[in-house]
Enzyme design. Structure first.
Site, short mmCIF file in Angstrom:
data_model
loop_
_atom_site.label_atom_id
_atom_site.label_comp_id
_atom_site.label_asym_id
_atom_site.label_seq_id
_atom_site.Cartn_x
_atom_site.Cartn_y
_atom_site.Cartn_z
N LYS A 57 0.82 -1.22 0.00
CA LYS A 57 0.00 0.00 0.00
C LYS A 57 0.86 1.27 0.00
O LYS A 57 0.37 2.33 -0.39
CB LYS A 57 -0.98 -0.01 1.18
CG LYS A 57 -1.90 -1.23 1.25
CD LYS A 57 -2.55 -1.56 -0.07
CE LYS A 57 -3.51 -2.75 -0.04
NZ LYS A 57 -2.99 -4.02 0.45
N TYR A 270 -12.04 -15.10 3.60
CA TYR A 270 -11.05 -14.03 3.80
C TYR A 270 -10.59 -14.00 5.26
O TYR A 270 -11.40 -14.00 6.19
CB TYR A 270 -11.67 -12.68 3.44
CG TYR A 270 -10.75 -11.51 3.75
CD1 TYR A 270 -9.74 -11.16 2.87
CD2 TYR A 270 -10.88 -10.80 4.94
CE1 TYR A 270 -8.88 -10.12 3.17
CE2 TYR A 270 -10.02 -9.75 5.24
CZ TYR A 270 -9.02 -9.42 4.35
OH TYR A 270 -8.16 -8.39 4.65
N TYR A 296 -2.72 -12.77 3.14
CA TYR A 296 -2.43 -12.57 1.71
C TYR A 296 -1.25 -13.42 1.22
O TYR A 296 -1.42 -14.34 0.42
CB TYR A 296 -2.13 -11.09 1.43
CG TYR A 296 -3.28 -10.17 1.73
CD1 TYR A 296 -4.27 -9.93 0.78
CD2 TYR A 296 -3.40 -9.52 2.96
CE1 TYR A 296 -5.33 -9.09 1.03
CE2 TYR A 296 -4.46 -8.67 3.23
CZ TYR A 296 -5.41 -8.46 2.27
OH TYR A 296 -6.46 -7.63 2.52
#
Ligand code: PLP
Length: 339
Positions: A57, A270, A296
Site C-alpha cells: 500500500k 477471507y 495474503y
C-alpha cells in the site's frame, strides 16, 4: 541504482524506499527440489517498502495521498477489515503529512480471538493516531463512508476518500510502475521471467502488474491468488481496473490477455487460516528467514507451491513471488503457528 522512470507523469509523494530488493530464494527452491528438479524462485520484496512496516500500500499511497494534498484535503478516510494492512499504512501516511485519518474497519472475519481485535495492525493503527470506527459484519461500509465524508464536510473539514485497498485506477497505477522497476532488475540479473505469483485482494496490485507486463512487452504469466473472491468475480474486478489504468492516461486497449486468478487457496474465507497457508508461512520462514503473512502472502505462496508441485510451473522455468507485506498481521494469529 537511480529511481525508475515514471512514465505516468503523475504527481506522487515519497513514502516507499525504492527500488525494493529483488532476491533469489535458493534454499526454498532447493527444498522444493528434494525429490527432483525445481524452478528458480525469486522474490520481489515489497514487504521492504520501508514505510510504517512496509507492504504494497505504500506504493499506492504515494499517488493517492499526492492527489489528496493537491485537492487541499485535511483528513483521509478509508475502509478495510479489522486487520487491514492498507488501513495501517494509510494511518501512517496521514500522520506523515499532518492529515487526520478516519478508519472504518469492518469486523468481517468470524471466529477470531481477542488478539485479532487488539494486536497486529489494530495496535499500530492506534499508535499512528488514527480515529477508528468499528463496523459490524455485513454493514454497508460504502454507505457509511459516504455518511462519514458528509459529516466531516459539514464540520468544515476537507476529507479525501481512499477506496478499499487503495484500488482505484490511480492507486493501481503504482503497480504498473512497480512492474517496470522489476523488469529493470530482472534484466540486470539476466533473467527471463516465466511466471509472477501475487496475492489478489481488492485487485489493484494484480491489475497494475498486468498493465506493466503489457507495457514492458514481457511474455510472463501472472497468477493472481485470490484471498476472498471466486476467480470469476476477482477476474472481472482486475480486468476492469486494467482498463481504467489505461483510460486514466487516455490510452485504449483491447481485451485483457492472460488474466489468471487462482481461487483454490481461499479456504473457509477471507482472513481464515488454512493448513496450506500455515505450511507456506513456516516453510519460507525456515528456509529463507523471510516473514509472510496469514491473510495474503501466506495463501499466495501456498498457491505458488501448488503450481510447482503440480508441474504447472516447470523446473526449467523462473517464477517471481511478489511479496506484498503484511507480517504485522501475524501477531493477530498467534495460535495458528509454531506447531
Ligand atoms: C492489500 C494487500 C494485498 C492485496 O493487494 P490488492 O491490491 O488489494 O489486491 C496483498 N498483500 C498484502 C499484505 C496486502 O496488505
Amino acid at each position: 541504482m537511480t529511481k525508475p522512470a515514471m512514465p505516468s507523469g503523475r504527481t506522487r509523494i515519497e513514502l516507499a524506499t525504492l527500488p525494493t530488493p529483488f532476491e533469489k530464494c535458493a534454499r526454498l527452491s532447493q527444498e522444493l527440489g528434494r525429490h527432483g528438479p525445481a524452478p528458480a524462485i525469486w522474490m520481489k520484496r515489497d514487504d521492504c517498502t520501508g514505510f510504517a512496516g512496509g507492504g504494497n500500500k505504500a506504493r499506492k499511497l504515494e499517488f493517492l495521498v499526492a492527489e489528496a494534498l493537491q485537492q487541499g484535503a485535511d483528513v483521509l478516510v478509508t475502509i478495510g477489515a479489522l486487520q487491514s494492512n492498507h488501513a495501517r499504512q494509510t494511518a501512517a501516511a496521514a500522520a506523515r503529512h499532518g492529515l487526520g485519518c478516519v478508519l472504518l474497519l469492518t469486523d468481517s472475519v468470524a471466529n477470531r480471538g481477542e488478539t485479532y481485535r487488539t494486536n497486529g495492525n489494530q495496535l499500530l493503527d492506534r499508535i499512528f493516531g488514527a480515529q477508528i470506527r468499528f463496523l459490524a459484519a455485513g454493514a454497508d461500509s460504502t454507505a457509511i463512508a459516504a455518511e462519514t465524508m458528509a459529516a466531516l464536510a459539514a464540520q468544515g473539514r476537507k476529507p479525501y476518500l481512499i477506496p478499499v485497498g487503495g484500488s482505484n485506477a490511480l492507486g493501481s497505477l503504482a503497480y504498473r510502475e512497480a512492474l517496470l522497476e522489476l523488469a529493470v532488475q530482472a534484466q540486470e540479473e539476466g533473467l527471463k521471467l516465466d511466471h509472477i505469483v501475487v496475492p489478489t485482494g481488492s485487485g489493484g496490485t494484480h491489475a497494475g502488474i498486468l498493465a506493466g507486463v503489457e507495457d514492458a512487452g514481457l511474455s510472463c504469466r501472472v497468477h493472481g491468488v485470490s484471498v476472498s473472491r471466486s476467480s470469476g468475480e476477482a477476474g472481472a474486478i482486475v480486468a476492469g481496473l486494467v482498463q481504467e489504468i489505461f483510460a486514466l492516461e487516455g490510452r485504449q486497449r483491447g481485451a485483457v490477455a492472460g488474466l489468471v486468478v487462482d481461487d483454490t487457496q481461499i479456504g473457509p474465507g477471507y482472513g481464515q487460516p488454512t493448513a496450506a497457508m500455515v505450511e507456506a508461512v513456516e516453510l519460507v520462514a525456515r528456509t529463507e528467514g523471510i516473514l509472510l503473512d496469514p491473510v495474503y502472502t501466506g495463501k499466495a505462496m501456498a498457491g505458488l507451491l501448488a503450481l510447482v508441485r503440480s508441474g504447472a510451473i516447470a523446473p526449467t522455468e523462473t517464477v517471481v513471488f511478489w511479496h506484498t507485506g503484511g507480517a504485522p498481521g501475524l501477531f493477530a494469529y498467534p495460535e495458528v503457528f509454531g506447531g
